[in-house]
Write a protein that holds these residues in place. Structure first.
Motif, PDB file in Angstrom:
ATOM      1  N   THR A  54       0.878  -1.166   0.000  1.00 52.79           N
ATOM      2  CA  THR A  54       0.000   0.000   0.000  1.00 52.79           C
ATOM      3  C   THR A  54       0.911   1.209   0.000  1.00 52.79           C
ATOM      4  O   THR A  54       1.719   1.374   0.914  1.00 52.79           O
ATOM      5  CB  THR A  54      -0.900   0.024   1.248  1.00 52.79           C
ATOM      6  N   ALA A  55       0.804   2.039  -1.046  1.00 53.11           N
ATOM      7  CA  ALA A  55       1.752   3.137  -1.198  1.00 53.11           C
ATOM      8  C   ALA A  55       1.054   4.399  -1.667  1.00 53.11           C
ATOM      9  O   ALA A  55      -0.100   4.381  -2.097  1.00 53.11           O
ATOM     10  CB  ALA A  55       2.831   2.738  -2.203  1.00 53.11           C
ATOM     11  N   ILE A  56       1.792   5.491  -1.581  1.00 54.67           N
ATOM     12  CA  ILE A  56       1.381   6.771  -2.136  1.00 54.67           C
ATOM     13  C   ILE A  56       2.475   7.164  -3.110  1.00 54.67           C
ATOM     14  O   ILE A  56       3.652   7.051  -2.807  1.00 54.67           O
ATOM     15  CB  ILE A  56       1.251   7.846  -1.033  1.00 54.67           C
ATOM     16  N   GLY A  67       1.361 -10.701  -4.182  1.00 51.93           N
ATOM     17  CA  GLY A  67       0.407 -10.015  -3.323  1.00 51.93           C
ATOM     18  C   GLY A  67      -0.228  -8.869  -4.074  1.00 51.93           C
ATOM     19  O   GLY A  67       0.021  -8.648  -5.254  1.00 51.93           O
ATOM     20  N   ASN A  68      -1.054  -8.114  -3.369  1.00 51.56           N
ATOM     21  CA  ASN A  68      -1.798  -7.015  -3.977  1.00 51.56           C
ATOM     22  C   ASN A  68      -1.023  -5.708  -3.882  1.00 51.56           C
ATOM     23  O   ASN A  68      -0.283  -5.490  -2.921  1.00 51.56           O
ATOM     24  CB  ASN A  68      -3.151  -6.847  -3.291  1.00 51.56           C
ATOM     25  N   GLY A  86      -1.286 -10.988  -8.198  1.00 55.08           N
ATOM     26  CA  GLY A  86      -2.192 -10.360  -7.259  1.00 55.08           C
ATOM     27  C   GLY A  86      -2.954  -9.246  -7.948  1.00 55.08           C
ATOM     28  O   GLY A  86      -2.807  -9.015  -9.143  1.00 55.08           O
ATOM     29  N   ASN A  87      -3.767  -8.552  -7.181  1.00 50.73           N
ATOM     30  CA  ASN A  87      -4.596  -7.475  -7.718  1.00 50.73           C
ATOM     31  C   ASN A  87      -3.854  -6.147  -7.643  1.00 50.73           C
ATOM     32  O   ASN A  87      -3.096  -5.909  -6.709  1.00 50.73           O
ATOM     33  CB  ASN A  87      -5.906  -7.386  -6.950  1.00 50.73           C
ATOM     34  N   ILE A  88      -4.127  -5.289  -8.630  1.00 52.28           N
ATOM     35  CA  ILE A  88      -3.510  -3.964  -8.665  1.00 52.28           C
ATOM     36  C   ILE A  88      -4.626  -2.928  -8.725  1.00 52.28           C
ATOM     37  O   ILE A  88      -5.489  -2.998  -9.594  1.00 52.28           O
ATOM     38  CB  ILE A  88      -2.584  -3.802  -9.887  1.00 52.28           C
ATOM     39  N   GLU A 102      -6.575  -9.126 -10.893  1.00 50.13           N
ATOM     40  CA  GLU A 102      -7.519  -8.086 -11.276  1.00 50.13           C
ATOM     41  C   GLU A 102      -6.829  -6.726 -11.224  1.00 50.13           C
ATOM     42  O   GLU A 102      -6.152  -6.398 -10.257  1.00 50.13           O
ATOM     43  CB  GLU A 102      -8.718  -8.091 -10.327  1.00 50.13           C
ATOM     44  N   CYS A 103      -7.022  -5.937 -12.282  1.00 47.26           N
ATOM     45  CA  CYS A 103      -6.414  -4.617 -12.376  1.00 47.26           C
ATOM     46  C   CYS A 103      -7.514  -3.563 -12.443  1.00 47.26           C
ATOM     47  O   CYS A 103      -8.364  -3.620 -13.335  1.00 47.26           O
ATOM     48  CB  CYS A 103      -5.537  -4.501 -13.620  1.00 47.26           C
ATOM     49  N   LYS A 104      -7.504  -2.615 -11.507  1.00 47.60           N
ATOM     50  CA  LYS A 104      -8.479  -1.526 -11.495  1.00 47.60           C
ATOM     51  C   LYS A 104      -7.718  -0.207 -11.552  1.00 47.60           C
ATOM     52  O   LYS A 104      -6.889   0.069 -10.686  1.00 47.60           O
ATOM     53  CB  LYS A 104      -9.316  -1.539 -10.211  1.00 47.60           C
TER      54      LYS A 104
END
Length: 176
Positions: A54-56, A67-68, A86-88, A102-104
């Motif tokens: 989880t990043a900014i 992982g996601n 993993g999901n992005i 899954e990519c959103k």
């Protein structure tokens, strides 16, 4: 014959330095701080990262992520030899490596060496020649057309209205 003489180095005094010195600004505690720089997260080429990121800011994947990846208002770029299992979820996604998941994103760019297996959810999509995508694609683009439907009434089909009219005539004749 030629000998170097060891003299102690002369240290300049403050008076000698003063004309060349730049003033130093002291930050006041209540003063507004400058904007934070955009941070970059890099998964290097020979690195295998297991877990969620989880990043900014920006995330660059040269290695492998198991992982996601979630980046709020930022960019994720999967480089040519990069792999994400993993999901992005991000604002902008550029894929030139391998992604399984899954990519959103608002904008997804599939480059010429990309290999994607999974689901894409996007507003804008571009695919370069050579890029491979296997899976489902769903646009989340909002409709520009507005509809004002207040209510619907059932209208009889022509054949139904003719049959109904015929039945009404039969009932009138039967009553006489």
């Amino acid at each position: 014959m030629f000998r170097k003489q060891n003299k102690p180095a002369e240290v300049p005094t403050e008076k000698e330095i003063a004309p060349f010195a730049m003033p130093v600004e002291k930050a006041e505690p209540d003063a507004p701080q400058p904007q934070e720089k955009i941070s970059n997260t890099v998964i290097a080429r020979d690195v295998c990262f297991e877990g969620n990121i989880t990043a900014i800011g920006q995330v660059y994947v040269y290695g492998e992520v198991q992982g996601n990846i979630t980046v709020k208002d930022g960019l994720v770029k999967v480089m040519r030899n990069g792999l994400v299992n993993g999901n992005i979820t991000c604002l902008e996604l550029i894929i030139n490596g391998n992604v399984h998941g899954e990519c959103k994103a608002q904008s997804i760019d599939i480059d010429e060496h990309a290999n994607i297996h999974g689901t894409l959810n996007y507003e804008a999509l571009s695919v370069k020649k050579g890029g491979i995508f296997v899976g489902n694609a769903d646009t989340s683009r909002k409709s520009d057309v507005k509809t004002n439907v207040i209510g619907l009434t059932a209208t009889p089909v022509a054949s139904e209205s003719i049959a109904a009219a015929g039945e009404k005539q039969e009932t009138k004749l039967a009553k006489k």
